[in-house]
Enzyme design. Structure first.
Site, PDB file in Angstrom:
ATOM      1  N   CYS A 186     -38.020  14.073 -29.712  1.00  0.00           N
ATOM      2  CA  CYS A 186     -37.303  13.875 -30.980  1.00  0.00           C
ATOM      3  C   CYS A 186     -35.870  14.390 -30.905  1.00  0.00           C
ATOM      4  O   CYS A 186     -34.974  13.812 -31.526  1.00  0.00           O
ATOM      5  CB  CYS A 186     -38.044  14.558 -32.122  1.00  0.00           C
ATOM      6  SG  CYS A 186     -39.707  13.945 -32.345  1.00  0.00           S
ATOM      7  N   GLU A 221     -48.764  -7.849 -16.861  1.00  0.00           N
ATOM      8  CA  GLU A 221     -49.335  -7.438 -18.146  1.00  0.00           C
ATOM      9  C   GLU A 221     -50.835  -7.172 -18.028  1.00  0.00           C
ATOM     10  O   GLU A 221     -51.346  -6.233 -18.622  1.00  0.00           O
ATOM     11  CB  GLU A 221     -49.086  -8.511 -19.226  1.00  0.00           C
ATOM     12  CG  GLU A 221     -47.655  -8.585 -19.707  1.00  0.00           C
ATOM     13  CD  GLU A 221     -47.186  -7.299 -20.408  1.00  0.00           C
ATOM     14  OE1 GLU A 221     -48.046  -6.550 -20.918  1.00  0.00           O
ATOM     15  OE2 GLU A 221     -45.973  -7.048 -20.422  1.00  0.00           O
ATOM     16  N   ASP A 243     -48.217  -3.350 -28.844  1.00  0.00           N
ATOM     17  CA  ASP A 243     -49.179  -2.582 -28.053  1.00  0.00           C
ATOM     18  C   ASP A 243     -49.243  -1.160 -28.617  1.00  0.00           C
ATOM     19  O   ASP A 243     -48.648  -0.861 -29.661  1.00  0.00           O
ATOM     20  CB  ASP A 243     -48.823  -2.606 -26.566  1.00  0.00           C
ATOM     21  CG  ASP A 243     -47.600  -1.757 -26.247  1.00  0.00           C
ATOM     22  OD1 ASP A 243     -46.886  -1.339 -27.194  1.00  0.00           O
ATOM     23  OD2 ASP A 243     -47.357  -1.490 -25.062  1.00  0.00           O
ATOM     24  N   TYR A 295     -61.850  -2.100 -13.773  1.00  0.00           N
ATOM     25  CA  TYR A 295     -61.980  -3.150 -14.810  1.00  0.00           C
ATOM     26  C   TYR A 295     -61.901  -4.541 -14.164  1.00  0.00           C
ATOM     27  O   TYR A 295     -60.990  -5.314 -14.410  1.00  0.00           O
ATOM     28  CB  TYR A 295     -60.905  -3.003 -15.892  1.00  0.00           C
ATOM     29  CG  TYR A 295     -60.955  -1.685 -16.607  1.00  0.00           C
ATOM     30  CD1 TYR A 295     -61.863  -1.478 -17.647  1.00  0.00           C
ATOM     31  CD2 TYR A 295     -60.118  -0.651 -16.239  1.00  0.00           C
ATOM     32  CE1 TYR A 295     -61.930  -0.263 -18.300  1.00  0.00           C
ATOM     33  CE2 TYR A 295     -60.184   0.582 -16.887  1.00  0.00           C
ATOM     34  CZ  TYR A 295     -61.087   0.753 -17.909  1.00  0.00           C
ATOM     35  OH  TYR A 295     -61.145   1.962 -18.545  1.00  0.00           O
ATOM     36  N   TYR A 347     -51.925  -9.556 -27.910  1.00  0.00           N
ATOM     37  CA  TYR A 347     -50.791  -8.797 -27.365  1.00  0.00           C
ATOM     38  C   TYR A 347     -50.231  -9.482 -26.110  1.00  0.00           C
ATOM     39  O   TYR A 347     -49.028  -9.714 -25.986  1.00  0.00           O
ATOM     40  CB  TYR A 347     -51.185  -7.336 -27.037  1.00  0.00           C
ATOM     41  CG  TYR A 347     -50.137  -6.742 -26.133  1.00  0.00           C
ATOM     42  CD1 TYR A 347     -48.910  -6.339 -26.655  1.00  0.00           C
ATOM     43  CD2 TYR A 347     -50.328  -6.680 -24.746  1.00  0.00           C
ATOM     44  CE1 TYR A 347     -47.894  -5.874 -25.829  1.00  0.00           C
ATOM     45  CE2 TYR A 347     -49.329  -6.216 -23.914  1.00  0.00           C
ATOM     46  CZ  TYR A 347     -48.115  -5.817 -24.465  1.00  0.00           C
ATOM     47  OH  TYR A 347     -47.117  -5.391 -23.641  1.00  0.00           O
ATOM     48  N   LEU A 399     -58.220  -0.942  -8.702  1.00  0.00           N
ATOM     49  CA  LEU A 399     -57.583  -0.980 -10.024  1.00  0.00           C
ATOM     50  C   LEU A 399     -58.613  -0.837 -11.141  1.00  0.00           C
ATOM     51  O   LEU A 399     -58.268  -0.470 -12.257  1.00  0.00           O
ATOM     52  CB  LEU A 399     -56.845  -2.317 -10.230  1.00  0.00           C
ATOM     53  CG  LEU A 399     -55.347  -2.363  -9.948  1.00  0.00           C
ATOM     54  CD1 LEU A 399     -54.816  -3.758 -10.214  1.00  0.00           C
ATOM     55  CD2 LEU A 399     -54.593  -1.365 -10.805  1.00  0.00           C
TER      56      LEU A 399
HETATM   57  S1  SF4 Z   1     -37.712  11.169 -34.045  1.00  0.00           S
HETATM   58 FE1  SF4 Z   1     -39.427  11.626 -32.734  1.00  0.00          FE
HETATM   59  S2  SF4 Z   1     -41.191  10.758 -33.761  1.00  0.00           S
HETATM   60 FE2  SF4 Z   1     -39.370   9.823 -34.654  1.00  0.00          FE
HETATM   61  S3  SF4 Z   1     -39.071   7.941 -33.499  1.00  0.00           S
HETATM   62 FE3  SF4 Z   1     -37.821   9.522 -32.555  1.00  0.00          FE
HETATM   63  S4  SF4 Z   1     -39.141  10.340 -30.932  1.00  0.00           S
HETATM   64 FE4  SF4 Z   1     -40.443   9.217 -32.332  1.00  0.00          FE
END
Ligand code: SF4
Length: 345
Positions: free
Chosen positions: A194, A32, A133, A77, A115, A75
């Site tokens: 999407c 992490e 995150d 940092y 986190y 790496l």
């Molecule tokens: S539809 Fe697109 S914007 Fe919505 S959660 Fe799925 S990948 Fe993300």
């Protein structure tokens, strides 16, 4: 249920990463910390090398800082490596070398924020902590249409609360791994996938075409450094002013003749500069004093101001500038640093 859809997606699409499917808090911690600010592909080799050099907390704690830094080299940092080393020593001295198992104790360790403490709590100890995150902010903002700023304290609370609620019925390990991986691979920052997304029908951003507007982040104001070299040019009685333009700070106010630069210039170089030479041309001058003022901070700018006092025999030769005495200068609005300079004389 949204979280079960993301978990199903995760089971079919997850990457095979060396720190996955392990519950050793030390290994999870190292991974992490390395993953902060660094790409997964870069981290993999470093992670393997680091773990073979320092396989346990005791190995890390008993190494010198120089040895730890050597294995971190490349790496970047480096404060991360120093903090790891100090935290390992704390675990050895305060916890007999056994990684603490409560969120609050983990959070106290050097270099561990909310986190990372949540991630270690969930991945190593299956504690009900939602690790939020950048991936999680993005996924939640888009699915639920949340326009709260992700880097404001109010926004952080909103996202953390929602993430906790979503995790309610899921195992912390799997839920956190799934939503982070979903954000990293499917709901990506640019060009989210999407068309392949199992939750597009429920996604606010997809339905409203808002993918590129979410999440919303407060833009950091970029501070500009400017270097002002003011020439306090005077003869026995009078000194020179000029009017500022109306498209910059101190619009239309009056100031001493100015040489502006993007960087600091030493006085010797300034006197040698083209701007200085063309200003004074053939005039006989005496540089009398040089004052470095403290940085004048404006909302978007730091002004590094220096005043150079220049005595001339007859000020009237600068006919394009305004010559004033102390009394008549009061008729001219002056920026604060100029006013202070005159008040000190
Ligand atoms: S539809 Fe697109 S914007 Fe919505 S959660 Fe799925 S990948 Fe993300």
């Amino acid at each position: 249920m949204l979280n079960s859809e993301i978990i199903n997606w995760y089971e079919s699409n997850k990457r095979d990463l060396p720190w996955r499917n392990i519950t050793n808090p030390y290994n999870i911690w190292i991974s992490e910390i390395m993953l902060q600010q660094t790409q997964v592909a870069t981290v993999i080799d470093y992670y393997h090398r680091f773990m073979s050099n320092f396989p346990t907390i005791n190995d890390l704690a008993s190494a010198t800082e120089q040895e730890v830094l050597n294995h971190w080299q490349g790496l970047g940092y480096y404060s991360r490596a120093r903090s790891l080393h100090q935290a390992a020593r704390t675990i050895v001295s305060d916890y007999d070398g056994v990684f603490p198992s409560s969120f609050d104790e983990i959070l106290k360790l050097k270099g561990i924020g909310v986190y990372t403490a949540s991630a270690i709590s969930a991945f190593a100890f299956n504690l009900p902590k939602a690790a939020v995150d950048g991936n999680v902010y993005r996924v939640l903002a888009r699915i639920f249409g949340i326009y709260e700023l992700t880097n404001s304290s109010q926004g952080k609370k909103v996202f953390q609360t929602l993430a906790n609620e979503l995790m309610d019925n899921a195992a912390p390990y799997i839920y956190n791994q799934a939503i982070i991986e979903f954000g990293a691979l499917c709901c990506t920052s640019k060009n989210p996938k999407c068309e392949d997304c199992p939750i597009q029908a429920q996604c606010f951003a997809y339905i409203n075409g808002e993918q590129s507007s979410l999440p919303v982040k407060k833009k950091k104001i970029k501070i500009r450094d400017r270097y002002f070299y003011y020439l306090y040019i005077h003869d026995e009685e009078r000194f020179l002013l000029q009017q500022r333009s109306d498209d910059d700070i101190w619009r239309k106010m009056f100031e001493f003749p100015l040489i502006e630069a993007d960087n600091k210039i030493d006085l010797v170089d300034l006197i040698d500069s083209e701007a200085w030479c063309s200003f004074f041309d053939d005039v006989t001058i005496h540089v009398k004093d040089h004052l470095v003022s403290k940085v004048h901070k404006l909302s978007h700018q730091n002004l590094h101001i220096e005043f150079i006092e220049v005595k001339v025999d007859d000020i009237s030769i600068f006919s394009s500038l305004i010559s004033v005495d102390r009394e008549s200068s009061l008729d001219y609005p002056l920026p604060k640093p100029i006013e202070l300079y005159l008040a000190r004389r």
